[in-house]
Every structure is written in C-alpha cells, then in structure tokens.
Design a protein around this motif. Structure first.
Motif, PDB file in Angstrom:
ATOM      1  N   THR A  10       0.629  -1.284  -0.215  1.00  0.00           N
ATOM      2  CA  THR A  10       0.082   0.146  -0.367  1.00  0.00           C
ATOM      3  C   THR A  10       0.793   1.230  -0.341  1.00  0.00           C
ATOM      4  N   THR A  11       1.720   0.921   0.832  1.00  0.00           N
ATOM      5  CA  THR A  11       2.569   2.210   0.216  1.00  0.00           C
ATOM      6  C   THR A  11       3.395   2.689  -0.580  1.00  0.00           C
ATOM      7  N   GLY A  44       2.212  10.760  -1.140  1.00  0.00           N
ATOM      8  CA  GLY A  44       1.528   9.937  -1.880  1.00  0.00           C
ATOM      9  C   GLY A  44       2.191   8.584  -0.884  1.00  0.00           C
ATOM     10  N   ALA A  45       3.007   8.033  -0.347  1.00  0.00           N
ATOM     11  CA  ALA A  45       3.731   7.024   0.346  1.00  0.00           C
ATOM     12  C   ALA A  45       2.779   6.916   1.588  1.00  0.00           C
ATOM     13  N   ILE A  46       3.029   8.505   2.175  1.00  0.00           N
ATOM     14  CA  ILE A  46       2.582   8.811   3.711  1.00  0.00           C
ATOM     15  C   ILE A  46       1.212   8.147   4.108  1.00  0.00           C
ATOM     16  N   PHE A  47       0.803   8.953   3.122  1.00  0.00           N
ATOM     17  CA  PHE A  47      -0.480   8.258   3.146  1.00  0.00           C
ATOM     18  C   PHE A  47      -0.831   6.736   2.382  1.00  0.00           C
ATOM     19  N   GLY A  48      -0.192   5.837   1.808  1.00  0.00           N
ATOM     20  CA  GLY A  48      -0.142   4.714   1.801  1.00  0.00           C
ATOM     21  C   GLY A  48       0.174   4.087   2.219  1.00  0.00           C
ATOM     22  N   PHE A  49       1.168   4.173   3.094  1.00  0.00           N
ATOM     23  CA  PHE A  49       1.656   3.440   4.599  1.00  0.00           C
ATOM     24  C   PHE A  49       0.574   3.671   5.455  1.00  0.00           C
ATOM     25  N   ILE A  50       0.206   5.077   6.120  1.00  0.00           N
ATOM     26  CA  ILE A  50      -1.521   4.548   7.051  1.00  0.00           C
ATOM     27  C   ILE A  50      -2.724   3.712   6.352  1.00  0.00           C
ATOM     28  N   PHE A  51      -2.750   4.554   5.343  1.00  0.00           N
ATOM     29  CA  PHE A  51      -3.876   2.753   5.062  1.00  0.00           C
ATOM     30  C   PHE A  51      -3.687   1.566   5.614  1.00  0.00           C
ATOM     31  N   GLY A  52      -2.882   1.061   5.239  1.00  0.00           N
ATOM     32  CA  GLY A  52      -2.118  -0.239   4.989  1.00  0.00           C
ATOM     33  C   GLY A  52      -1.195  -0.404   6.308  1.00  0.00           C
ATOM     34  N   PHE A  53      -1.255   0.771   7.172  1.00  0.00           N
ATOM     35  CA  PHE A  53      -0.673  -0.299   8.785  1.00  0.00           C
ATOM     36  C   PHE A  53      -1.261  -1.476   9.737  1.00  0.00           C
ATOM     37  N   PRO A  54      -1.107  -1.958   9.399  1.00  0.00           N
ATOM     38  CA  PRO A  54      -1.414  -3.415  10.124  1.00  0.00           C
ATOM     39  C   PRO A  54      -1.984  -3.100  11.358  1.00  0.00           C
TER      40      PRO A  54
END
Length: 68
Positions: A10-11, A44-54
């Motif tokens: 997701t990141t 975008g990578a930060i938002f992807g990281f937040i969205f996919g954080f376990p």
C-alpha cells in the motif's frame, strides 16, 4: 509477516498515486505541494503507509478480551 507485506504494497501504491497526481494534475509554479514530484511521491507514500498500517482484527481483539 504478511501484514507487513500489505503495508509495503500500500505504501508503494500510494507513492505511485502521488507521482501520478503530480504528473497529471500538478502545476509548475505557485502550488505549495503539487509543484514537486518528489513531494507528491512522499506524501502519497505516507498516505499509503497509513492506509495499510496493520491493525488488530475483531477476532484478535475478542480472543484477547476472553483471556483476561
């Protein structure tokens, strides 16, 4: 281990979306964020990281609550 793979994927997807946003919609001057491809890729990578954080699933929460 698989939940970390989801976070990495997701990141990377978020970084790709951030760069695509810059490429297609970014402006050349006068814009604070979208004028730089690097900035948009990182955002975008930060938002992807937040969205996919376990996170913990409901089943894991219920099993922990029963143990106490």
């Amino acid at each position: 281990m698989t939940k970390y793979i989801k976070t990495v994927i997701t990141t990377l997807i978020g970084a790709g979306i951030g760069y695509a946003w810059y490429y297609f919609y970014g402006c050349e001057n006068g814009c604070a964020i979208t004028s730089s491809g690097t900035q948009m890729t990182v955002i975008g990578a930060i938002f992807g990281f937040i969205f996919g954080f376990p996170t913990q699933s409901k089943a894991e929460q219920n099993s922990e609550d029963e143990n106490y």
